[in-house]
Write a protein that holds these residues in place. Structure first.
Motif, short mmCIF file in Angstrom:
data_model
loop_
_atom_site.label_atom_id
_atom_site.label_comp_id
_atom_site.label_asym_id
_atom_site.label_seq_id
_atom_site.Cartn_x
_atom_site.Cartn_y
_atom_site.Cartn_z
N GLN A 5 0.84 -1.20 0.00
CA GLN A 5 0.00 0.00 0.00
C GLN A 5 0.87 1.25 0.00
OE1 GLN A 5 -3.31 -0.09 -0.58
NE2 GLN A 5 -2.66 -2.16 -0.97
N ASP A 6 1.94 1.25 0.80
CA ASP A 6 2.84 2.40 0.83
C ASP A 6 3.46 2.61 -0.54
OD1 ASP A 6 2.28 2.79 3.42
OD2 ASP A 6 4.13 1.92 4.22
N TYR A 7 3.77 1.51 -1.22
CA TYR A 7 4.39 1.59 -2.55
C TYR A 7 3.45 2.34 -3.51
CZ TYR A 7 5.64 0.14 -7.24
OH TYR A 7 5.93 0.15 -8.58
N TYR A 8 2.16 1.96 -3.53
CA TYR A 8 1.22 2.62 -4.45
C TYR A 8 0.91 4.05 -4.02
CZ TYR A 8 0.71 -1.75 -6.90
OH TYR A 8 0.96 -2.87 -7.65
N PHE A 9 0.90 4.28 -2.72
CA PHE A 9 0.67 5.64 -2.21
C PHE A 9 1.79 6.56 -2.69
CE2 PHE A 9 1.30 8.86 1.10
CZ PHE A 9 0.02 9.39 1.17
N TYR A 17 -0.90 11.98 -8.95
CA TYR A 17 -2.31 11.57 -8.86
C TYR A 17 -2.77 11.76 -7.42
CZ TYR A 17 -2.05 9.46 -13.48
OH TYR A 17 -1.91 9.27 -14.83
N PRO A 18 -4.00 12.28 -7.22
CA PRO A 18 -4.44 12.53 -5.85
C PRO A 18 -4.79 11.27 -5.05
CG PRO A 18 -6.15 13.18 -7.41
CD PRO A 18 -4.95 12.79 -8.22
N ALA A 19 -4.94 10.11 -5.70
CA ALA A 19 -5.26 8.88 -4.95
C ALA A 19 -4.60 7.68 -5.61
CB ALA A 19 -6.78 8.68 -4.89
N LYS A 177 -9.13 -8.44 -10.33
CA LYS A 177 -8.64 -8.10 -8.99
C LYS A 177 -7.22 -7.53 -9.19
CE LYS A 177 -8.38 -8.14 -4.41
NZ LYS A 177 -9.20 -7.27 -3.55
N PRO A 178 -7.09 -6.20 -9.28
CA PRO A 178 -5.76 -5.62 -9.56
C PRO A 178 -4.79 -5.86 -8.40
CG PRO A 178 -7.53 -3.98 -9.82
CD PRO A 178 -8.12 -5.17 -9.13
N LYS A 179 -3.51 -5.90 -8.73
CA LYS A 179 -2.47 -6.12 -7.71
C LYS A 179 -2.49 -5.00 -6.67
CE LYS A 179 1.07 -8.25 -10.57
NZ LYS A 179 1.09 -7.45 -11.79
N SER A 180 -2.87 -3.80 -7.10
CA SER A 180 -2.87 -2.65 -6.19
C SER A 180 -4.06 -2.67 -5.22
CB SER A 180 -2.87 -1.35 -6.98
OG SER A 180 -3.94 -1.35 -7.90
N SER A 181 -4.98 -3.62 -5.39
CA SER A 181 -6.11 -3.75 -4.46
C SER A 181 -5.71 -4.74 -3.37
CB SER A 181 -7.34 -4.28 -5.22
OG SER A 181 -8.36 -4.59 -4.33
N ARG A 182 -5.86 -4.34 -2.11
CA ARG A 182 -5.43 -5.20 -1.00
C ARG A 182 -6.06 -6.59 -1.09
NH1 ARG A 182 -7.82 -3.13 3.45
NH2 ARG A 182 -8.95 -1.66 2.17
N VAL A 183 -5.25 -7.63 -0.85
CA VAL A 183 -5.74 -9.01 -0.96
C VAL A 183 -6.91 -9.23 -0.01
CG1 VAL A 183 -5.08 -11.44 -0.70
CG2 VAL A 183 -3.42 -9.79 -1.55
#
Ligand SMILES: C[S@@+](CC[C@H](N)C(=O)[O-])C[C@H]1O[C@@H](n2cnc3c(N)ncnc32)[C@H](O)[C@@H]1O
Length: 198
Positions: A5-9, A17-19, A177-183
């Motif tokens: 999550q920190d990586y994508y943030f 990008y704002p989100a 189910k994208p990789k950036s979506s938490r499992v």
């Protein structure tokens, strides 16, 4: 998982990008190519605007993005990207389709609509299904034949019924189910390709 999550943030911050939700759209687009240069895209639940910014980049200066949300977004598209029109509106508003009349039809409808979560999985699922069904109804009223629909849903017992409803209106249906979506998150995305028409 926090690391992912920190990586994508951080990546979203670096790429302006704002989100970090942008990557849940980018991953599907890179695999399925459902948005094309020159397309008109309707973005439901667009605030703070990451999906709209990304869609504007993909469809380019010849395209248009219309973003709708309960909250007002105030971001500008990058140079060379499509114009973005943000509308502050409830998707359940009875006049919704007539308000969009000047922009119809769209080639793509994307929806990242999410309810305010209560922590109760069953209630949150039902609220998400209600939003997704409304997004599907809007897509079926506003897409051109052959258009595409990409929609977030929180899984639960009504999820298979919703996927079947998408299947009835689109030639191909995929669950993403994208990789950036938490499992551990119950969110998945339903992609309806090639709208059969009204
Ligand atoms: C996860 S956020 C969207 C993030 C956005 N895709 C982005 O990348 O910046 C979900 C949004 O759905 C919106 N929403 C929820 N219910 C809505 C409704 N009835 N009408 C319009 N927007 C709604 C919320 O206000 C919220 O901004």
């Amino acid at each position: 998982m926090k690391k992912v999550q920190d990586y994508y943030f951080k990546k979203a911050k670096q790429e302006n990008y704002p989100a970090r939700s942008i990557y849940k759209l980018e991953e599907a687009q890179q695999k399925h190519h459902f948005m094309k240069p020159g397309d008109k895209v309707l973005d439901l639940g667009c605030h703070p605007g990451s999906w709209s910014l990304y869609a504007a980049k993909i469809v380019g200066a010849g395209g248009v993005v219309v973003g709708v949300d309960l909250q007002k977004s105030n971001i500008a598209a990058a140079a060379g990207a499509a114009r973005i029109e943000f509308i502050r509106l409830d998707i359940f508003d009875a006049g919704f389709i007539s308000l969009l009349a000047d922009s119809l039809p769209f080639q793509v409808v994307i929806s990242d609509l999410a309810p305010k979560t209560s922590g109760n999985k069953f209630t949150d699922h039902l609220k998400s299904i209600e939003l997704s069904r409304r997004a599907l109804a809007i897509a079926c009223r506003s897409l051109c034949r052959g258009g595409h629909f990409y929609c977030k849903v929180f899984q639960g017992e009504d999820f298979p019924d919703f996927v079947n409803e998408v299947r009835q209106s689109f030639s191909k249906t995929k669950i993403v189910k994208p990789k950036s979506s938490r499992v551990e998150s119950r969110e998945v995305f339903v992609l309806g390709l090639e709208f059969r028409g009204r």
